[in-house]
Design a protein around this motif. Structure first.
Motif, PDB file in Angstrom:
ATOM      1  N   GLU A  22       0.832  -1.211   0.000  1.00  0.00           N
ATOM      2  CA  GLU A  22       0.000   0.000   0.000  1.00  0.00           C
ATOM      3  C   GLU A  22       0.864   1.258   0.000  1.00  0.00           C
ATOM      4  O   GLU A  22       0.587   2.213  -0.727  1.00  0.00           O
ATOM      5  N   LEU A  23       1.915   1.256   0.820  1.00  0.00           N
ATOM      6  CA  LEU A  23       2.818   2.411   0.853  1.00  0.00           C
ATOM      7  C   LEU A  23       3.535   2.599  -0.476  1.00  0.00           C
ATOM      8  O   LEU A  23       3.697   3.729  -0.949  1.00  0.00           O
ATOM      9  N   ASN A  24       3.962   1.500  -1.070  1.00  0.00           N
ATOM     10  CA  ASN A  24       4.633   1.577  -2.364  1.00  0.00           C
ATOM     11  C   ASN A  24       3.693   2.132  -3.429  1.00  0.00           C
ATOM     12  O   ASN A  24       4.082   2.993  -4.228  1.00  0.00           O
ATOM     13  N   ALA A  25       2.452   1.662  -3.442  1.00  0.00           N
ATOM     14  CA  ALA A  25       1.468   2.158  -4.407  1.00  0.00           C
ATOM     15  C   ALA A  25       1.190   3.646  -4.169  1.00  0.00           C
ATOM     16  O   ALA A  25       1.125   4.439  -5.120  1.00  0.00           O
ATOM     17  N   SER A  26       1.056   4.037  -2.908  1.00  0.00           N
ATOM     18  CA  SER A  26       0.833   5.450  -2.588  1.00  0.00           C
ATOM     19  C   SER A  26       2.010   6.302  -3.037  1.00  0.00           C
ATOM     20  O   SER A  26       1.833   7.380  -3.607  1.00  0.00           O
ATOM     21  N   PHE A  27       3.217   5.811  -2.781  1.00  0.00           N
ATOM     22  CA  PHE A  27       4.417   6.534  -3.192  1.00  0.00           C
ATOM     23  C   PHE A  27       4.449   6.722  -4.709  1.00  0.00           C
ATOM     24  O   PHE A  27       4.711   7.824  -5.205  1.00  0.00           O
ATOM     25  N   GLU A  28       4.164   5.660  -5.452  1.00  0.00           N
ATOM     26  CA  GLU A  28       4.179   5.750  -6.917  1.00  0.00           C
ATOM     27  C   GLU A  28       3.113   6.728  -7.421  1.00  0.00           C
ATOM     28  O   GLU A  28       3.364   7.496  -8.358  1.00  0.00           O
ATOM     29  N   ALA A  98       3.489  17.587  -0.144  1.00  0.00           N
ATOM     30  CA  ALA A  98       3.132  17.343   1.260  1.00  0.00           C
ATOM     31  C   ALA A  98       2.752  15.879   1.457  1.00  0.00           C
ATOM     32  O   ALA A  98       3.127  15.267   2.472  1.00  0.00           O
ATOM     33  N   ASN A  99       2.027  15.313   0.505  1.00  0.00           N
ATOM     34  CA  ASN A  99       1.680  13.887   0.589  1.00  0.00           C
ATOM     35  C   ASN A  99       2.934  13.020   0.528  1.00  0.00           C
ATOM     36  O   ASN A  99       3.039  12.015   1.252  1.00  0.00           O
ATOM     37  N   LEU A 100       3.863  13.395  -0.320  1.00  0.00           N
ATOM     38  CA  LEU A 100       5.129  12.657  -0.419  1.00  0.00           C
ATOM     39  C   LEU A 100       5.873  12.714   0.911  1.00  0.00           C
ATOM     40  O   LEU A 100       6.373  11.693   1.389  1.00  0.00           O
ATOM     41  N   ASP A 101       5.921  13.880   1.495  1.00  0.00           N
ATOM     42  CA  ASP A 101       6.572  14.047   2.790  1.00  0.00           C
ATOM     43  C   ASP A 101       5.898  13.157   3.844  1.00  0.00           C
ATOM     44  O   ASP A 101       6.567  12.500   4.636  1.00  0.00           O
ATOM     45  N   TYR A 102       4.584  13.109   3.808  1.00  0.00           N
ATOM     46  CA  TYR A 102       3.834  12.286   4.755  1.00  0.00           C
ATOM     47  C   TYR A 102       4.153  10.794   4.559  1.00  0.00           C
ATOM     48  O   TYR A 102       4.406  10.072   5.530  1.00  0.00           O
ATOM     49  N   ILE A 103       4.169  10.369   3.311  1.00  0.00           N
ATOM     50  CA  ILE A 103       4.450   8.955   3.005  1.00  0.00           C
ATOM     51  C   ILE A 103       5.862   8.578   3.429  1.00  0.00           C
ATOM     52  O   ILE A 103       6.092   7.483   3.944  1.00  0.00           O
ATOM     53  N   LEU A 104       6.793   9.498   3.238  1.00  0.00           N
ATOM     54  CA  LEU A 104       8.187   9.222   3.608  1.00  0.00           C
ATOM     55  C   LEU A 104       8.413   9.338   5.114  1.00  0.00           C
ATOM     56  O   LEU A 104       9.498   9.025   5.594  1.00  0.00           O
ATOM     57  N   GLY A 105       7.385   9.825   5.804  1.00  0.00           N
ATOM     58  CA  GLY A 105       7.432   9.792   7.262  1.00  0.00           C
ATOM     59  C   GLY A 105       8.188  10.910   7.938  1.00  0.00           C
ATOM     60  O   GLY A 105       8.786  10.712   8.973  1.00  0.00           O
ATOM     61  N   GLY A 106       8.172  12.074   7.354  1.00  0.00           N
ATOM     62  CA  GLY A 106       8.866  13.158   8.042  1.00  0.00           C
ATOM     63  C   GLY A 106       8.764  14.447   7.287  1.00  0.00           C
ATOM     64  O   GLY A 106       7.914  14.629   6.434  1.00  0.00           O
ATOM     65  N   THR A 107       9.647  15.344   7.639  1.00  0.00           N
ATOM     66  CA  THR A 107       9.708  16.636   6.979  1.00  0.00           C
ATOM     67  C   THR A 107      10.942  16.638   6.109  1.00  0.00           C
ATOM     68  O   THR A 107      12.061  16.766   6.582  1.00  0.00           O
TER      69      THR A 107
END
Length: 108
Positions: A22-28, A98-107
């Motif tokens: 799910e995280l990989n799909a969200s990241f892509e 911002a979504n990318l930052d959220y998915i990667l788990g930080g700022t």
């Protein structure tokens, strides 16, 4: 009890794999959104520059002859539309980042 522990371990592993997928799909998806908006911003920038050049020529022509006011106004409307689209695209880009930052788990 041993069989139950094995099934629980397998269940946890499958849940972890599902979460990774799910995280990989969200990241892509977010990566695609970022790249698309960057491309759109580049296109809008080109369109704005071209439209500004045309507008400049039409302003000069109108100043010299007093003709083509309608065309000048049409180009100004087109320029405003491109600028509005550029702002919308920047907004989408910032949301995607911002979504990318959220998915990667930080700022980032």
């Amino acid at each position: 009890a041993l069989k139950e522990n094995k099934l629980q371990t397998e269940s946890i592993e499958l849940m972890a794999q599902s979460t990774r997928n799910e995280l990989n799909a969200s990241f892509e998806n977010v990566k695609y959104d970022v790249m698309r908006e960057i491309e759109m911003l580049n296109l809008y920038e080109i369109q704005i520059e071209e439209t500004q050049r045309i507008q400049s020529l039409l302003v000069s022509e109108f100043g010299n002859s007093g003709k083509d006011l309608v065309e000048l106004l049409r180009i100004q409307m087109q320029l405003l539309n491109y600028q509005k689209l550029e702002i919308k695209s920047k907004t989408k880009l910032f949301i995607a980042l911002a979504n990318l930052d959220y998915i990667l788990g930080g700022t980032q």
